[in-house]
Design a protein around this motif. Sequence first.
Motif, PDB file in Angstrom:
ATOM      1  N   ASP B 130       0.829  -1.214   0.000  1.00  0.00           N
ATOM      2  CA  ASP B 130       0.000   0.000   0.000  1.00  0.00           C
ATOM      3  C   ASP B 130       0.863   1.263   0.000  1.00  0.00           C
ATOM      4  O   ASP B 130       0.508   2.258  -0.640  1.00  0.00           O
ATOM      5  N   PHE B 131       1.985   1.202   0.723  1.00  0.00           N
ATOM      6  CA  PHE B 131       2.904   2.358   0.703  1.00  0.00           C
ATOM      7  C   PHE B 131       3.419   2.587  -0.717  1.00  0.00           C
ATOM      8  O   PHE B 131       3.376   3.711  -1.238  1.00  0.00           O
ATOM      9  N   PHE B 132       3.886   1.505  -1.350  1.00  0.00           N
ATOM     10  CA  PHE B 132       4.384   1.638  -2.725  1.00  0.00           C
ATOM     11  C   PHE B 132       3.273   2.183  -3.637  1.00  0.00           C
ATOM     12  O   PHE B 132       3.503   3.058  -4.467  1.00  0.00           O
ATOM     13  N   LEU B 133       2.082   1.650  -3.470  1.00  0.00           N
ATOM     14  CA  LEU B 133       0.962   2.059  -4.329  1.00  0.00           C
ATOM     15  C   LEU B 133       0.690   3.557  -4.195  1.00  0.00           C
ATOM     16  O   LEU B 133       0.516   4.260  -5.207  1.00  0.00           O
ATOM     17  N   GLY B 134       0.665   4.046  -2.969  1.00  0.00           N
ATOM     18  CA  GLY B 134       0.400   5.472  -2.755  1.00  0.00           C
ATOM     19  C   GLY B 134       1.431   6.340  -3.467  1.00  0.00           C
ATOM     20  O   GLY B 134       1.083   7.340  -4.121  1.00  0.00           O
ATOM     21  N   GLU B 135       2.697   5.945  -3.371  1.00  0.00           N
ATOM     22  CA  GLU B 135       3.761   6.719  -4.014  1.00  0.00           C
ATOM     23  C   GLU B 135       3.665   6.625  -5.537  1.00  0.00           C
ATOM     24  O   GLU B 135       3.895   7.615  -6.248  1.00  0.00           O
ATOM     25  N   LEU B 136       3.342   5.435  -6.032  1.00  0.00           N
ATOM     26  CA  LEU B 136       3.254   5.241  -7.487  1.00  0.00           C
ATOM     27  C   LEU B 136       2.096   6.036  -8.072  1.00  0.00           C
ATOM     28  O   LEU B 136       2.206   6.605  -9.167  1.00  0.00           O
ATOM     29  N   VAL B 137       0.981   6.075  -7.363  1.00  0.00           N
ATOM     30  CA  VAL B 137      -0.166   6.865  -7.821  1.00  0.00           C
ATOM     31  C   VAL B 137       0.221   8.340  -7.845  1.00  0.00           C
ATOM     32  O   VAL B 137      -0.050   9.059  -8.817  1.00  0.00           O
ATOM     33  N   ALA B 138       0.898   8.783  -6.769  1.00  0.00           N
ATOM     34  CA  ALA B 138       1.329  10.183  -6.708  1.00  0.00           C
ATOM     35  C   ALA B 138       2.267  10.530  -7.863  1.00  0.00           C
ATOM     36  O   ALA B 138       2.286  11.661  -8.354  1.00  0.00           O
ATOM     37  N   ALA B 139       3.050   9.543  -8.306  1.00  0.00           N
ATOM     38  CA  ALA B 139       4.011   9.771  -9.395  1.00  0.00           C
ATOM     39  C   ALA B 139       3.373   9.644 -10.771  1.00  0.00           C
ATOM     40  O   ALA B 139       4.030   9.879 -11.782  1.00  0.00           O
ATOM     41  N   GLY B 140       2.104   9.225 -10.796  1.00  0.00           N
ATOM     42  CA  GLY B 140       1.461   8.992 -12.092  1.00  0.00           C
ATOM     43  C   GLY B 140       2.059   7.808 -12.831  1.00  0.00           C
ATOM     44  O   GLY B 140       2.161   7.813 -14.057  1.00  0.00           O
ATOM     45  N   ALA B 141       2.456   6.777 -12.107  1.00  0.00           N
ATOM     46  CA  ALA B 141       3.103   5.604 -12.717  1.00  0.00           C
ATOM     47  C   ALA B 141       2.130   4.839 -13.607  1.00  0.00           C
ATOM     48  O   ALA B 141       0.919   4.876 -13.403  1.00  0.00           O
ATOM     49  N   ASP B 142       2.694   4.149 -14.581  1.00  0.00           N
ATOM     50  CA  ASP B 142       1.904   3.197 -15.367  1.00  0.00           C
ATOM     51  C   ASP B 142       1.546   2.017 -14.462  1.00  0.00           C
ATOM     52  O   ASP B 142       2.401   1.510 -13.742  1.00  0.00           O
ATOM     53  N   ASP B 143       0.322   1.537 -14.536  1.00  0.00           N
ATOM     54  CA  ASP B 143      -0.115   0.345 -13.791  1.00  0.00           C
ATOM     55  C   ASP B 143       0.373   0.348 -12.333  1.00  0.00           C
ATOM     56  O   ASP B 143       1.145  -0.532 -11.920  1.00  0.00           O
ATOM     57  N   PRO B 144      -0.045   1.318 -11.532  1.00  0.00           N
ATOM     58  CA  PRO B 144       0.491   1.408 -10.157  1.00  0.00           C
ATOM     59  C   PRO B 144       0.207   0.157  -9.319  1.00  0.00           C
ATOM     60  O   PRO B 144       1.076  -0.249  -8.533  1.00  0.00           O
ATOM     61  N   GLU B 145      -0.961  -0.464  -9.487  1.00  0.00           N
ATOM     62  CA  GLU B 145      -1.269  -1.655  -8.684  1.00  0.00           C
ATOM     63  C   GLU B 145      -0.281  -2.784  -8.994  1.00  0.00           C
ATOM     64  O   GLU B 145       0.265  -3.412  -8.094  1.00  0.00           O
ATOM     65  N   GLY B 146      -0.074  -3.033 -10.282  1.00  0.00           N
ATOM     66  CA  GLY B 146       0.852  -4.100 -10.673  1.00  0.00           C
ATOM     67  C   GLY B 146       2.276  -3.805 -10.227  1.00  0.00           C
ATOM     68  O   GLY B 146       3.002  -4.690  -9.759  1.00  0.00           O
ATOM     69  N   MET B 147       2.665  -2.534 -10.342  1.00  0.00           N
ATOM     70  CA  MET B 147       4.039  -2.172  -9.987  1.00  0.00           C
ATOM     71  C   MET B 147       4.256  -2.211  -8.478  1.00  0.00           C
ATOM     72  O   MET B 147       5.351  -2.560  -8.014  1.00  0.00           O
ATOM     73  N   ALA B 148       3.216  -1.882  -7.691  1.00  0.00           N
ATOM     74  CA  ALA B 148       3.339  -1.969  -6.228  1.00  0.00           C
ATOM     75  C   ALA B 148       3.585  -3.425  -5.813  1.00  0.00           C
ATOM     76  O   ALA B 148       4.374  -3.699  -4.895  1.00  0.00           O
ATOM     77  N   ILE B 149       2.935  -4.341  -6.491  1.00  0.00           N
ATOM     78  CA  ILE B 149       3.157  -5.771  -6.210  1.00  0.00           C
ATOM     79  C   ILE B 149       4.575  -6.166  -6.624  1.00  0.00           C
ATOM     80  O   ILE B 149       5.280  -6.864  -5.896  1.00  0.00           O
ATOM     81  N   GLN B 150       5.019  -5.693  -7.785  1.00  0.00           N
ATOM     82  CA  GLN B 150       6.374  -6.045  -8.238  1.00  0.00           C
ATOM     83  C   GLN B 150       7.438  -5.492  -7.283  1.00  0.00           C
ATOM     84  O   GLN B 150       8.431  -6.163  -6.984  1.00  0.00           O
ATOM     85  N   LEU B 151       7.222  -4.285  -6.782  1.00  0.00           N
ATOM     86  CA  LEU B 151       8.193  -3.722  -5.834  1.00  0.00           C
ATOM     87  C   LEU B 151       8.201  -4.514  -4.526  1.00  0.00           C
ATOM     88  O   LEU B 151       9.261  -4.706  -3.920  1.00  0.00           O
ATOM     89  N   THR B 152       7.037  -4.985  -4.104  1.00  0.00           N
ATOM     90  CA  THR B 152       6.976  -5.806  -2.883  1.00  0.00           C
ATOM     91  C   THR B 152       7.736  -7.111  -3.100  1.00  0.00           C
ATOM     92  O   THR B 152       8.486  -7.575  -2.225  1.00  0.00           O
ATOM     93  N   MET B 153       7.563  -7.714  -4.275  1.00  0.00           N
ATOM     94  CA  MET B 153       8.293  -8.951  -4.578  1.00  0.00           C
ATOM     95  C   MET B 153       9.790  -8.668  -4.680  1.00  0.00           C
ATOM     96  O   MET B 153      10.611  -9.492  -4.254  1.00  0.00           O
ATOM     97  N   ALA B 154      10.153  -7.522  -5.242  1.00  0.00           N
ATOM     98  CA  ALA B 154      11.576  -7.160  -5.307  1.00  0.00           C
ATOM     99  C   ALA B 154      12.151  -7.056  -3.898  1.00  0.00           C
ATOM    100  O   ALA B 154      13.255  -7.546  -3.617  1.00  0.00           O
ATOM    101  N   PHE B 155      11.389  -6.447  -3.012  1.00  0.00           N
ATOM    102  CA  PHE B 155      11.825  -6.301  -1.615  1.00  0.00           C
ATOM    103  C   PHE B 155      12.025  -7.674  -0.971  1.00  0.00           C
ATOM    104  O   PHE B 155      13.050  -7.927  -0.325  1.00  0.00           O
TER     105      PHE B 155
END
Lengths: 196, 196
Positions: B130-155
Amino acid sequence: MNTQATPRERLLDAAGELFYRDGVNIGVDALCKAAGVSKKSMYQLFRSKDELIAESLANVGPAYQQTLEPGVEDGDTPRERILAVFRNLDRATAGQEFQGCPFVSTALELKNPEHPGSVVARHFKQRLTDFFLGELVAAGADDPEGMAIQLTMAFDGASARAVVRAQALGGVGIRMAETLLDAAGVRAPELAGQAR
Amino acid sequence: MNTQATPRERLLDAAGELFYRDGVNIGVDALCKAAGVSKKSMYQLFRSKDELIAESLANVGPAYQQTLEPGVEDGDTPRERILAVFRNLDRATAGQEFQGCPFVSTALELKNPEHPGSVVARHFKQRLTDFFLGELVAAGADDPEGMAIQLTMAFDGASARAVVRAQALGGVGIRMAETLLDAAGVRAPELAGQAR
């Protein structure tokens, strides 16, 4: 239980299964019972439970890695062969019995990098990284060493996610591998023209 | 040991420390000894060891997550705030006491998604996503939900790597997060002009 197998083979098979299913802290009594081998025999065959942990992990390792390897149906480009590993993981996480990567689990449970089981775990994780590296070099990827490490972390993070959420991955690991491969310039065929 | 603390607090602190250091299979006797609390008192304060596992993880969770959060020195762009989490992880893996993400370790060790400790683990991993998602949305990222999951898996993959190799990450987790952020169009300042 395979009654044709020797006591040593039965112990290795039971240990590989029960350590994965229940963790390396499972008792020696339960292991011996599952293997149909007396505790006395077990300690004649293995110097210690720690040795049994290491040998049983070394015993299941090649079979586990084989379940991840690309098959003939997976295509023969480096990209497809790498993605096949993530597709195989994705399928594995849909099974009730999935408890994560056995090497990572063993290392995390043992919490001792000098333990012979941790040494075996490190060896097999390195083999996965080496597989990725070979494919990335074949593909002419940017920074193949760095990307092989990132793909290994993607694999382990995806495995952890499936356990923590107790859910099949539903493609998120595959998509992460695709993101990384795109970034390394190992593109899908339709994008290959702009890849290098 | 903090002798000003109540027996309950002492048990929660000792459990949080020992479960992380030695695993959730550590015995109740060792826990009570470390906490300076009798076994009888422990079972008056907690219905079961399982409850203590869950409550001690819930107790250490916020402090652990705080060690990962961006500080004032980390810059205030979403990209820098996300990378700060990976920098903090990178630093943590250099410590002798690093045993991986406590939530992932607990879930992998318990091997039971219904266990109250696994429920707590799931909750805290979702908070990181959820932290990653909030930041990604604020950044206007492509596919923020998918990327928040990928960052969690990277972690989680980076955490696992540090444990398996028993080595500090040396930046590989940070570089993986950078790769993912670049792919999501959340670029570094010098590239921002071409980002969106």
